[in-house]
Write a protein that holds these residues in place. Structure first.
Motif, PDB file in Angstrom:
ATOM      1  N   UNK A   3       0.826  -1.205   0.000  1.00 48.88           N
ATOM      2  CA  UNK A   3       0.000   0.000   0.000  1.00 48.88           C
ATOM      3  C   UNK A   3       0.862   1.257   0.000  1.00 48.88           C
ATOM      4  N   UNK A   4       1.980   1.222   0.693  1.00 53.60           N
ATOM      5  CA  UNK A   4       2.894   2.355   0.731  1.00 53.60           C
ATOM      6  C   UNK A   4       3.489   2.624  -0.657  1.00 53.60           C
ATOM      7  N   UNK A   5       3.840   1.561  -1.346  1.00 60.31           N
ATOM      8  CA  UNK A   5       4.389   1.680  -2.698  1.00 60.31           C
ATOM      9  C   UNK A   5       3.354   2.280  -3.655  1.00 60.31           C
ATOM     10  N   UNK A   6       2.113   1.826  -3.571  1.00 60.88           N
ATOM     11  CA  UNK A   6       1.036   2.348  -4.432  1.00 60.88           C
ATOM     12  C   UNK A   6       0.765   3.812  -4.116  1.00 60.88           C
ATOM     13  N   UNK A   7       0.774   4.166  -2.833  1.00 62.23           N
ATOM     14  CA  UNK A   7       0.549   5.561  -2.443  1.00 62.23           C
ATOM     15  C   UNK A   7       1.669   6.450  -2.971  1.00 62.23           C
ATOM     16  N   UNK A   8       2.913   5.974  -2.897  1.00 61.22           N
ATOM     17  CA  UNK A   8       4.049   6.751  -3.399  1.00 61.22           C
ATOM     18  C   UNK A   8       3.951   6.911  -4.911  1.00 61.22           C
ATOM     19  N   UNK A   9       3.548   5.854  -5.596  1.00 63.73           N
ATOM     20  CA  UNK A   9       3.395   5.900  -7.042  1.00 63.73           C
ATOM     21  C   UNK A   9       2.297   6.889  -7.449  1.00 63.73           C
ATOM     22  N   UNK A  10       1.199   6.896  -6.720  1.00 66.05           N
ATOM     23  CA  UNK A  10       0.120   7.840  -6.992  1.00 66.05           C
ATOM     24  C   UNK A  10       0.567   9.279  -6.740  1.00 66.05           C
ATOM     25  N   UNK A  11       1.311   9.487  -5.665  1.00 62.36           N
ATOM     26  CA  UNK A  11       1.779  10.840  -5.344  1.00 62.36           C
ATOM     27  C   UNK A  11       2.706  11.357  -6.440  1.00 62.36           C
TER      28      UNK A  11
END
Length: 154
Positions: A3-11
């Motif tokens: 989830x952290x990786x996906x959030x960073x990618x979205x940001x």
């Protein structure tokens, strides 16, 4: 972690879209050279490329002047027909146009053979072929901006 990786990618993705776009400023229209100036430059360029003598320069200046007046007339005609209506040429009209163009090219070749020496004529043909190939490379895209398949027939 996922989830952290996906959030960073979205940001990162959102910030890249939030960047300011560069505004392309329009350049002022370029002033066009006169017909005589263009002819003179073309003659000098040919003189440098083909090493023309004085009598050849005189004959080439008349040929260049005739070509440029014909070219300007064709451009004006094309612009007028473009503005009036977008109509497709019939097969007969297209045949007549292409036939006329090829006749003009044959006449031009004969005139160049008379004016230029054998070496100069060969060099002129090479230069003409290179320009034609470069033009073909630039015209790979159609009007709608999609790339076209360019098949080079040898």
């Amino acid at each position: 972690m996922k989830k952290l990786f996906i959030a960073a990618l979205l940001a990162v993705g959102m910030t890249s879209f939030a960047q300011e776009r560069k505004v392309v400023t329009e350049r002022p229209p370029k002033e066009q050279m006169s017909l005589e100036q263009r002819n003179q430059l073309q003659l000098k360029k040919m003189t440098l490329e083909l090493d023309l003598n004085a009598s050849q320069q005189k004959e080439m200046s008349t040929v260049i002047a005739e070509q440029s007046t014909k070219r300007d007339a064709r451009m004006a005609e094309r612009k007028a027909s473009k503005d009036s209506a977008k109509k497709q040429l019939t097969a007969a009209e297209l045949f007549v146009k292409k036939n006329q163009m090829l006749d003009e090219q044959i006449v031009m070749k004969e005139r160049m053979k008379k004016i230029l020496s054998a070496d100069q004529y060969k060099k002129w043909e090479d230069i003409k072929g290179k320009r034609h190939h470069a033009m073909k490379k630039r015209m790979v895209h159609h009007k709608d901006g999609k790339p076209a398949r360019m098949i080079d027939k040898k």
